[in-house]
Design a protein around this motif. Structure first.
Motif, PDB file in Angstrom:
ATOM      1  N   ASP A   1       1.026  -1.299   0.061  1.00 33.48           N
ATOM      2  CA  ASP A   1      -0.030  -0.081  -0.048  1.00 33.48           C
ATOM      3  C   ASP A   1       0.917   1.313  -0.001  1.00 33.48           C
ATOM      4  N   TRP A   2       1.992   1.242   0.765  1.00 30.32           N
ATOM      5  CA  TRP A   2       2.780   2.420   0.757  1.00 30.32           C
ATOM      6  C   TRP A   2       3.483   2.480  -0.541  1.00 30.32           C
ATOM      7  N   LEU A   3       3.936   1.330  -1.284  1.00 31.02           N
ATOM      8  CA  LEU A   3       4.676   1.491  -2.623  1.00 31.02           C
ATOM      9  C   LEU A   3       3.807   1.960  -3.692  1.00 31.02           C
ATOM     10  N   ARG A   4       2.456   1.663  -3.637  1.00 34.16           N
ATOM     11  CA  ARG A   4       1.718   2.103  -4.851  1.00 34.16           C
ATOM     12  C   ARG A   4       1.314   3.466  -4.590  1.00 34.16           C
ATOM     13  N   HIS A   5       1.574   3.954  -3.502  1.00 29.20           N
ATOM     14  CA  HIS A   5       1.158   5.520  -3.236  1.00 29.20           C
ATOM     15  C   HIS A   5       2.280   6.320  -3.637  1.00 29.20           C
ATOM     16  N   ARG A   6       3.502   5.786  -3.925  1.00 24.57           N
ATOM     17  CA  ARG A   6       4.826   6.652  -4.439  1.00 24.57           C
ATOM     18  C   ARG A   6       4.691   7.302  -5.922  1.00 24.57           C
ATOM     19  N   PRO A   7       5.087   8.407  -5.959  1.00 24.35           N
ATOM     20  CA  PRO A   7       4.745   9.119  -7.269  1.00 24.35           C
ATOM     21  C   PRO A   7       5.770   8.446  -8.345  1.00 24.35           C
ATOM     22  N   LEU A   8       5.636   8.909  -9.597  1.00 22.58           N
ATOM     23  CA  LEU A   8       6.619   8.508 -10.686  1.00 22.58           C
ATOM     24  C   LEU A   8       7.555   9.617 -11.059  1.00 22.58           C
ATOM     25  N   LEU A   9       7.255  10.964 -10.451  1.00 23.30           N
ATOM     26  CA  LEU A   9       8.115  11.902 -10.700  1.00 23.30           C
ATOM     27  C   LEU A   9       8.000  12.853  -9.573  1.00 23.30           C
ATOM     28  N   VAL A  10       9.049  13.389  -9.169  1.00 21.26           N
ATOM     29  CA  VAL A  10       9.200  14.701  -8.285  1.00 21.26           C
ATOM     30  C   VAL A  10       9.888  15.704  -9.032  1.00 21.26           C
ATOM     31  N   ARG A  11       9.591  16.913  -8.585  1.00 21.99           N
ATOM     32  CA  ARG A  11       9.995  18.236  -9.259  1.00 21.99           C
ATOM     33  C   ARG A  11      10.185  19.223  -8.070  1.00 21.99           C
ATOM     34  N   ASP A  12      11.261  19.378  -7.569  1.00 22.00           N
ATOM     35  CA  ASP A  12      11.678  20.196  -6.542  1.00 22.00           C
ATOM     36  C   ASP A  12      13.095  20.697  -6.629  1.00 22.00           C
ATOM     37  N   ARG A  13      13.309  21.855  -5.877  1.00 19.52           N
ATOM     38  CA  ARG A  13      14.892  22.060  -5.662  1.00 19.52           C
ATOM     39  C   ARG A  13      15.555  22.470  -6.878  1.00 19.52           C
ATOM     40  N   GLY A  14      14.605  22.768  -8.132  1.00 18.71           N
ATOM     41  CA  GLY A  14      15.100  23.065  -9.351  1.00 18.71           C
ATOM     42  C   GLY A  14      15.458  21.690 -10.227  1.00 18.71           C
ATOM     43  N   HIS A  15      14.951  20.732  -9.707  1.00 20.33           N
ATOM     44  CA  HIS A  15      15.514  19.437 -10.276  1.00 20.33           C
ATOM     45  C   HIS A  15      14.277  18.736 -10.538  1.00 20.33           C
ATOM     46  N   VAL A  16      14.401  17.882 -11.491  1.00 25.19           N
ATOM     47  CA  VAL A  16      13.210  16.888 -11.647  1.00 25.19           C
ATOM     48  C   VAL A  16      13.850  15.427 -11.506  1.00 25.19           C
ATOM     49  N   MET A  17      13.046  14.413 -10.898  1.00 28.31           N
ATOM     50  CA  MET A  17      13.449  13.069 -10.756  1.00 28.31           C
ATOM     51  C   MET A  17      12.685  12.238 -11.180  1.00 28.31           C
ATOM     52  N   VAL A  18      12.958  11.343 -12.160  1.00 29.04           N
ATOM     53  CA  VAL A  18      12.380  10.031 -12.643  1.00 29.04           C
ATOM     54  C   VAL A  18      13.172   8.997 -12.635  1.00 29.04           C
ATOM     55  N   HIS A  19      12.549   7.645 -13.006  1.00 24.67           N
ATOM     56  CA  HIS A  19      13.454   6.541 -12.974  1.00 24.67           C
ATOM     57  C   HIS A  19      14.122   6.569 -14.249  1.00 24.67           C
ATOM     58  N   ALA A  20      13.421   6.789 -15.426  1.00 29.53           N
ATOM     59  CA  ALA A  20      14.248   6.298 -16.533  1.00 29.53           C
ATOM     60  C   ALA A  20      14.548   7.786 -17.544  1.00 29.53           C
ATOM     61  N   GLY A  21      13.418   8.401 -17.748  1.00 30.40           N
ATOM     62  CA  GLY A  21      13.711   9.584 -18.639  1.00 30.40           C
ATOM     63  C   GLY A  21      12.240  10.425 -19.077  1.00 30.40           C
ATOM     64  N   ILE A  22      12.522  11.329 -19.736  1.00 29.82           N
ATOM     65  CA  ILE A  22      11.366  12.328 -19.935  1.00 29.82           C
ATOM     66  C   ILE A  22      11.510  12.636 -21.637  1.00 29.82           C
ATOM     67  N   LEU A  23      10.427  12.335 -22.328  1.00 34.00           N
ATOM     68  CA  LEU A  23      10.214  12.452 -23.706  1.00 34.00           C
ATOM     69  C   LEU A  23      10.402  13.913 -24.270  1.00 34.00           C
ATOM     70  N   PRO A  24      11.260  14.489 -24.995  1.00 36.69           N
ATOM     71  CA  PRO A  24      11.846  15.689 -25.370  1.00 36.69           C
ATOM     72  C   PRO A  24      10.322  16.515 -25.694  1.00 36.69           C
ATOM     73  N   ALA A  25       9.132  15.818 -26.194  1.00 37.91           N
ATOM     74  CA  ALA A  25       7.767  16.518 -26.658  1.00 37.91           C
ATOM     75  C   ALA A  25       7.262  17.103 -25.362  1.00 37.91           C
ATOM     76  N   TRP A  26       7.538  16.608 -24.250  1.00 39.33           N
ATOM     77  CA  TRP A  26       6.848  16.833 -23.021  1.00 39.33           C
ATOM     78  C   TRP A  26       7.285  18.111 -22.498  1.00 39.33           C
ATOM     79  N   THR A  27       6.725  19.193 -22.101  1.00 39.66           N
ATOM     80  CA  THR A  27       7.145  20.041 -21.164  1.00 39.66           C
ATOM     81  C   THR A  27       7.285  19.329 -19.601  1.00 39.66           C
ATOM     82  N   LEU A  28       7.986  20.094 -18.645  1.00 40.80           N
ATOM     83  CA  LEU A  28       8.034  19.479 -17.639  1.00 40.80           C
ATOM     84  C   LEU A  28       6.655  19.480 -16.745  1.00 40.80           C
ATOM     85  N   ASP A  29       5.813  20.670 -16.948  1.00 39.71           N
ATOM     86  CA  ASP A  29       4.509  20.644 -16.391  1.00 39.71           C
ATOM     87  C   ASP A  29       3.623  19.630 -16.919  1.00 39.71           C
TER      88      ASP A  29
END
Length: 277
Positions: free
Chosen positions: A108-136
């Protein structure tokens, strides 16, 4: 800073743990990571392939609000096995979680984790972000998956996350196709075809090892390169630091090292993981 603001401590981002609980304990014992106001970010793949997935998950969960963890592909695989939509694989090592007395609480704890964190001027994801996407946009799309996994009837959502098609984003995508592209980009992507940006999931080696394939972060047209993306997932790339992209998967589970990076100055602390082979 106003009198009402609370000073924030440093942020250390930790690469793929993958069930290497012993190495994680040793890394977290380092004086700079054990300060009470230090935030610890985990770049996904908390479990699987390593010797102690249960210990790793319990340890990260026990950190409470000090820890910000995201979901990686191995974490999603564990959820899919629990949901009954995927069979366990021969190389899976998370059976200790499935059989634990606190399994339901951990899942239950694990499935409530996010897929993306954006804070402190950085973005954290596990693999990557498609160039077509804005960060928003990437943040909003990650939220669609997070919402599905946090519902009381979360099991059916896992069925829509598996498969490799479509290989490109299209704003008109809906339903399972849309969910697959979002999840595959955020948790599985390493390289893309240089000619048209299609994701390729077959190649897992070092960058530029296959003609026509380039790392996702070198595709032209990235929308928000000023906010660096911190990620894991790519042990063949290893520790890789550039202005717009930072990889922290240094192959702990393969007997190399578990890496922590301090966001403000990119200081590195590593824990040898030879015992995790």
């Amino acid at each position: 800073m106003t009198h009402s603001e609370t000073p924030r401590g440093d942020v250390w981002v930790i690469g793929d743990v993958q069930g290497c609980a012993g190495a994680l304990r040793a890394l977290l014992a380092h004086p700079e990571l054990s300060l009470p106001d230090t935030e610890l970010w985990f770049a996904g793949d908390l479990v699987n392939r390593g010797p102690d997935s249960l210990g790793a998950l319990r340890l990260i969960k026990s950190l409470g609000t000090r820890a910000r963890s995201i979901l990686g592909n191995h974490d999603l695989h564990l959820l899919a096995v629990v949901a009954g939509v995927r069979p366990p694989g021969k190389s899976d090592t998370f059976h200790d979680i499935l059989e634990a007395p606190d399994a339901a609480e951990l899942i239950d704890w694990l499935r409530h984790r996010p897929l993306l964190v954006r804070d402190r001027g950085h973005v954290m994801v596990h693999a990557g972000i498609l160039p077509a996407w804005t960060l928003d946009q990437a943040q909003a799309l990650a939220g669609e998956i997070e919402t599905a996994l946090r519902r009381p009837d979360w099991h059916p959502a896992l069925r829509d996350l598996y498969g490799e098609e479509p290989l490109q984003w299209d704003d008109t995508l809906r339903g399972p196709d849309r969910m697959r592209v979002i999840v595959n980009a955020l948790t599985r992507m390493r390289v893309c075809h240089a000619e048209d940006g299609r994701m390729d999931f077959r190649y897992k080696g070092e960058p530029y090892g296959s003609p026509g394939l380039v790392p996702w972060f070198e595709l032209p047209g990235r929308r928000d390169p000023a906010e660096p993306v911190v990620f894991g997932h790519w042990s063949a790339l290893g520790l890789h630091i550039r202005a717009d992209a930072i990889c922290l998967d240094t192959g702990c589970v393969w007997g190399r090292a578990l890496t922590a990076l301090r966001l403000r100055d990119h200081r590195i602390i590593q824990q040898d993981c030879a015992a995790c082979r």
